[in-house]
Design a protein around this motif. Structure first.
Motif, PDB file in Angstrom:
ATOM      1  N   GLU A  27      -8.979   4.423   0.059  1.00  0.00           N
ATOM      2  CA  GLU A  27      -7.628   3.856   0.106  1.00  0.00           C
ATOM      3  C   GLU A  27      -7.372   3.169   1.444  1.00  0.00           C
ATOM      4  N   ALA A  76      -6.182  -0.568   1.886  1.00  0.00           N
ATOM      5  CA  ALA A  76      -4.978  -0.909   2.643  1.00  0.00           C
ATOM      6  C   ALA A  76      -5.309  -1.893   3.767  1.00  0.00           C
ATOM      7  N   ALA A  96       0.836  -1.204   0.000  1.00  0.00           N
ATOM      8  CA  ALA A  96       0.000   0.000   0.000  1.00  0.00           C
ATOM      9  C   ALA A  96       0.868   1.249   0.000  1.00  0.00           C
ATOM     10  N   TRP A 103      -4.251   9.174   2.828  1.00  0.00           N
ATOM     11  CA  TRP A 103      -5.167   8.241   2.198  1.00  0.00           C
ATOM     12  C   TRP A 103      -6.564   8.852   2.127  1.00  0.00           C
TER      13      TRP A 103
END
Length: 443
Positions: free
Chosen positions: A181, A185, A168, A177
């Motif tokens: 995201e 992750a 990630a 992020w």
């Protein structure tokens, strides 16, 4: 483990304007023109207590005619203790608390308005967003009823090895992020290492034993508010922007399997052993939890501190915080002297000492730029870089919030996160049932 911040000597006494009348609050006159002020401190960590006591000693050495007596208090019973002290006329002159506890005390006339008592330099050094957490209509018009001096955002404490293995992208305060995201992750760090069909490592452990504060404060990251003002009254709303993060947590636990269901009833400290054992890859925790990790993590355990995700460029890294505060009792006969001590305690270099002692962030903009806080060690730089984006928690200034939290929000959110009720039922409980409580305080 770093050494505690060095307390700096000032050499010269500060100029004081004293009210020369007998003390009937926490402070006292000594009969020879000297004054003793009581400072109720809620510092509890050894380094923090040491830093506070050292600053009291420094003040007393420089101001022999206006001495401060350090009084140790406790967060566990502070509201009831203060209420009893106020009603009995025995309140300390200088009061350490947090902004969430000022609402009723300011409205009740128990705290002094500091508007004309603080130096301009202090007012200019602390951002308006922080000052707004202590500004209330205390009955005689708007006023400042505390100096916000320490605050802590929520951050991600992450197993660096598992993060690297996941592939990630590593987020930064400049490029955090998105929440999407973060979900990806979390999925990438969720592992069944032995192939037996059971999850051995969860991407994240949400510690939701006390679910209300973080649910409300993180709602700001997606444009939510939860509490709004309409026609001069507090109104509860729990629409899509308000519930976005709560829905994500629910989804991670009950649909994606990337968040541990067992952590929902845990405190932050409860999740740490599983973090060290590789059971959880990421922990959303208050900033000060870094101290426990630094002291307890096994030798060789590699961890890092990342900013919480963002709901989009328009929201940045916004999240709500409730700063710690320093106030003066209305009954104190030496309000200016007490305010002068607060100004001394919150000088930028002293805020650095107090922040290091509590592993929190100072509100002082000059303090945040100090080299002691501008370091990658233990994630200090990450915290300092997101400080500008912190916002007052929506719960501040809401009369009736403690009752709403205890009677409505805590059980409703616990039911929702555990899968016992759906989102519509949660919304109904928080808003319809909750609004009836708030309305009783606004008649």
């Amino acid at each position: 483990m770093r050494a505690a911040g060095r307390v700096r000597a000032t050499g010269a006494a500060l100029a004081l304007t004293l009210l020369a009348v007998a003390g009937c609050g926490g402070g006292s006159d000594e009969g020879d023109g000297k004054v003793t002020l009581e400072f109720l401190s809620l510092a509890w960590q050894a380094e923090s207590v040491e830093a506070n006591k050292a600053l009291v000693e420094e003040w007393n050495a420089a101001n022999p005619d206006v001495r401060v007596r350090y009084v140790q208090g406790s967060w566990d019973n502070i509201h009831d203790h203060l209420l009893t002290s106020f009603e009995g006329g025995e309140a300390p002159d200088i009061i350490h608390n947090d902004a969430s506890d000022l609402t009723d005390f300011a409205n009740g006339g128990y705290l002094a308005d500091l508007t004309g008592l603080l130096p301009r330099e202090l007012r200019d050094d602390i951002p308006e967003a922080a000052w707004s957490t202590t500004e209330y209509d205390g009955g005689d018009g708007p006023g400042i009823y505390g100096v916000p001096f320490l605050q802590e955002p929520r951050v991600l404490v992450v197993n660096a090895e598992l993060l690297e293995r996941s592939g990630a992208r590593v987020p930064t305060p400049d490029e955090p992020w998105s929440w999407a995201e973060f979900e990806a992750a979390s999925a990438a760090m969720t592992e069944d290492t032995d192939g037996d069909g059971d999850t051995d490592t969860y991407g994240v452990a949400w510690s939701l034993k006390e679910p209300v504060t973080q649910t409300v404060n993180l709602a700001l990251s997606t444009g939510g508010e939860v509490f709004t003002r309409e026609d001069g009254k507090n109104v509860i709303r729990y629409d899509a922007a308000d519930s976005s993060v709560a829905e994500l947590i629910n989804r991670q636990v009950h649909e994606d399997g990337t968040a541990a269901a067992s952590s929902l009833g845990m405190s932050g400290s409860d999740t740490l052993p599983g973090f060290y054992d590789g059971r959880y890859a990421m922990l959303p925790l208050n900033f000060s939890f870094r101290q426990q990790v630094a002291q307890q993590a096994p030798d060789g355990f590699d961890w890092t501190v990342l900013p919480m995700p963002s709901g989009g460029p328009e929201h940045g890294l916004a999240q709500g915080v409730v700063p710690q505060t320093l106030s003066v009792a209305e009954d104190s006969d030496h309000q200016q002297a007490a305010a002068d001590f607060i100004a001394f305690l919150t000088q930028p270099e002293h805020q650095v000492d107090l922040a290091l002692g509590d592993w929190m962030l100072p509100t002082s903009q000059r303090a945040l730029a100090e080299p002691a806080l501008d370091t990658e060690e233990y994630g200090w730089r990450t915290g300092a870089r997101i400080a500008d984006e912190l916002r007052p928690s929506p719960v501040l200034g809401v009369r009736g919030y403690p009752e709403w939290k205890d009677k409505i929000a805590t059980p409703a959110l616990q039911e929702y996160y555990s899968g016992g009720i759906d989102l519509d039922t949660l919304r109904e409980k928080l808003t319809d049932d909750g609004q009836r409580i708030l309305d009783r305080y606004q008649r």
